[in-house]
Design an enzyme around this catalytic site. Sequence first.
Site, PDB file in Angstrom:
ATOM      1  N   CYS A 135      11.175   3.111   2.272  1.00 53.67           N
ATOM      2  CA  CYS A 135      11.038   1.883   1.490  1.00 53.67           C
ATOM      3  C   CYS A 135       9.617   1.323   1.586  1.00 53.67           C
ATOM      4  CB  CYS A 135      12.098   0.891   1.953  1.00 53.67           C
ATOM      5  SG  CYS A 135      12.463  -0.435   0.787  1.00 53.67           S
ATOM      6  N   HIS A 136       9.450   0.023   1.888  1.00 54.43           N
ATOM      7  CA  HIS A 136       8.116  -0.551   2.047  1.00 54.43           C
ATOM      8  C   HIS A 136       7.390   0.018   3.265  1.00 54.43           C
ATOM      9  CE1 HIS A 136       9.914  -3.725  -0.555  1.00 54.43           C
ATOM     10  NE2 HIS A 136       8.673  -3.825  -1.021  1.00 54.43           N
ATOM     11  N   GLU A 166      10.905  -3.522  -7.095  1.00 54.76           N
ATOM     12  CA  GLU A 166      10.264  -4.805  -6.775  1.00 54.76           C
ATOM     13  C   GLU A 166      10.486  -5.812  -7.895  1.00 54.76           C
ATOM     14  OE1 GLU A 166       9.592  -6.401  -3.972  1.00 54.76           O
ATOM     15  OE2 GLU A 166       7.989  -5.010  -3.419  1.00 54.76           O
TER      16      GLU A 166
END
Length: 228
Positions: A135-136, A166
């Site tokens: 993910c991030h 996002e």
Amino acid sequence: MTKALIVLTNHAKFDTLNRATGVWLSEATHFNQVMTDNQIDVDYVSPAGGYVPLDPGSIAADQLDAVNLAFYTDADFRNRALGQSLKPSDVNAADYDIIYFAGGHGTVWDFPKNQELGQLAKQIYDNGGIISAVCHGLVGLLAIQNADGNAFIDGKQLTGFTNEEEAINQLTDDVPFLAEDALKAAGAHHTKSDPYTEHVVTDGRLVTGQNPQSAKGVGEAVIAVLNK
């Protein structure tokens, strides 16, 4: 003994919003559970060491599955991961076969330029270990450089949190940059699946996952690479 190092964020709040953030719990715990199931010990590190905030959304009632609840109520996890995470300077890369960058929005503030974490990851990789992220957390890979100064991910196949995901979060304008764009700008070949569906990419000893739904799959793919 095989050992894994999980990297967690220290960043607790959006800069532009009165909104808390931090690590997304399942991205730490679902990977961790795979390590536990395979008798792999885990340590926790963060850019500054010490306290690691949890994104409040990640402990909402609909997010507390059996794995999340088991870790959240475990004193060892709360103390070592959330209360007293290691600093990069506390860590000897030679002790680890795996490094894993967990996500959560906090990571986009404190992962990308942390050279200590980047060097630690590269040392683990150069020792024959595995770099993994979800993910991030993929933005942690932006801090990793090859010996020639080029980006480690240049030319690598990977995935990570997408621009579309996002936008669904309605946070496009409230993060300092978009993870997908930054990974592509560093030369990575970024692929993706539908929003919030599992997608895991393995490129040699680099294993990445798109979103929270991919954390367990990243762990399983890491074990597959480890067992080759």
